[in-house]
Design an enzyme around this catalytic site. Sequence first.
Site, PDB file in Angstrom:
ATOM      1  N   LYS A 140       1.037  -0.973   0.181  1.00 43.60           N
ATOM      2  CA  LYS A 140      -0.063  -0.055  -0.142  1.00 43.60           C
ATOM      3  C   LYS A 140       0.924   0.954  -0.014  1.00 43.60           C
ATOM      4  O   LYS A 140       2.021   0.748   0.966  1.00 43.60           O
ATOM      5  CB  LYS A 140      -0.452  -0.071   0.722  1.00 43.60           C
ATOM      6  CG  LYS A 140      -2.060   0.998   0.917  1.00 43.60           C
ATOM      7  CD  LYS A 140      -3.291  -0.105   0.631  1.00 43.60           C
ATOM      8  CE  LYS A 140      -4.173   1.219   0.150  1.00 43.60           C
ATOM      9  NZ  LYS A 140      -5.425  -0.036  -0.168  1.00 43.60           N
ATOM     10  N   ASP A 180      -7.290   4.519  -4.831  1.00 43.44           N
ATOM     11  CA  ASP A 180      -7.780   4.128  -3.037  1.00 43.44           C
ATOM     12  C   ASP A 180      -8.242   5.292  -2.908  1.00 43.44           C
ATOM     13  O   ASP A 180      -8.518   6.670  -4.222  1.00 43.44           O
ATOM     14  CB  ASP A 180      -6.433   3.939  -2.120  1.00 43.44           C
ATOM     15  CG  ASP A 180      -7.125   3.472  -0.769  1.00 43.44           C
ATOM     16  OD1 ASP A 180      -7.588   2.388  -0.601  1.00 43.44           O
ATOM     17  OD2 ASP A 180      -7.562   3.927   0.315  1.00 43.44           O
TER      18      ASP A 180
END
Length: 460
Positions: A140, A180
């Site tokens: 991430k 995201d």
Amino acid sequence: MTKLNSMQTDNKKRANDYVHEVYELVKKRNPDEKEFLQATREIFDSLRPVFAKHPEYIANGILERITEPERIITFRVAWEDDQGKVHVNRGFRVQFNSDLGPYKGGIRFHPSVNSSIMKFLAFEQIFKNALTGQPIGAGKGGSDFDPKGKSDREIMRFTQSFITELSKYIGPDRDVPAGDIGVGKREIGYMFGQYNRLKGGYEAGVFTGKDPNHGGSLGRKEATGYGTVYFVEEMLKEKNLSFDGQTVVVSGSGNVSTYAMEKAIQLGAKVVACSDSGGYIYDKNGIDLDTVKRLKEVENKRISDYTKDHADAEYHEDCSGIWSIPCDIALPCATQNEIDEIAASMLVTNSVKAIGEGANMPCTLEAMALFHENGILFGPAKAANAGGVAVSAMEMSQNSMRLSWTTEEVDEKLHLVMKNIYVSCMDAAERFGHPGNLVMGANIAGFLKVADAMVAHGLS
Ligand code: GLU
């Protein structure tokens, strides 16, 4: 006590001691990282029965290893605004686990981004990505950059600066970022362009979530929201229920939320509320999705503007108030910890039947415990929102094969992935003594896949 019983008690004790010891270590090593500790706590609590049955995972130090990222890259991102003023943000990429494939996971641009949030998101991604059954590891990234109110050129300059540094660490077989919160196909487009410029070639598979007209997959934008509804549909079936005729509340109004609403409506539900970071709208007649899409996808406006076209709808400034609206199904699709114990108790009092987590870790541990105590159907994020990354993996496959699947082909595959995830979660929960508990099931099923690969690959 028979010999077998006493052996089982010993194994249980050893497992509990191991989990306790490693959690203390994680706490000591990551003080103040509250989101990361919350995510690890939930996993640890689920894994006790696994270590009792599988001492080989203890012998291989799997828990110590799986909670320590393989690599964390932190970097400076300097950029210039439209007035010529210089700004500096912090960039991150947490490359958490590569035992199942290249690091895979989104990039978040939001002022709240810090090391704890990056690590919890990357950690969750390990189990989520494993559950999809596709060959992807977990990572991430992101920055504390706030895209709100920035011009298109400012977004481009920031994004190019961000990826110029990150480009040294990513690649189609190494680490494949996607979107995201705050990162959609526009930002991915700028990252992709800059990456290719730096590499002097076209590496289609280095990002997913690209525009379907320029190397992306059809159906990716819809995938997380649709997938969440497909997953909840499986949960409801268990109780002979469906979305048809149910009242649904969905928080958020980004990609995940919009397409969760769209699929729920297609399946006959009435969605009465959604939100953004400013507040929520309640439309007792049912949310008009075309208005939400126009406001959010085309005009970049606030959700409060919805009431201009729908005089009957109400706008309220307090986001968490959305959970006071009576509903049958709640789909938290906004952000982490948006349902706390108070919100959860309002939902329970109003007789909610099912919760499906479209966002990452939207319910606190206390909220989850309350849903569990009250026997509410609960679809945890790692399973329920895995559809997005699953279609990202499909985008990687299409890029490698240099072909494009149709929307129908992608949707059919997505539906199958979500059904399979449901079955493997139910199966793992049953096998480890917690039938019907999808939180335990998701954590265990995801863990087993990665743990076996970590044993097979030797110490690292
Ligand atoms: N950010 C999404 C998630 O939380 C998608 C990641 C991806 O497509 O790589 O799973």
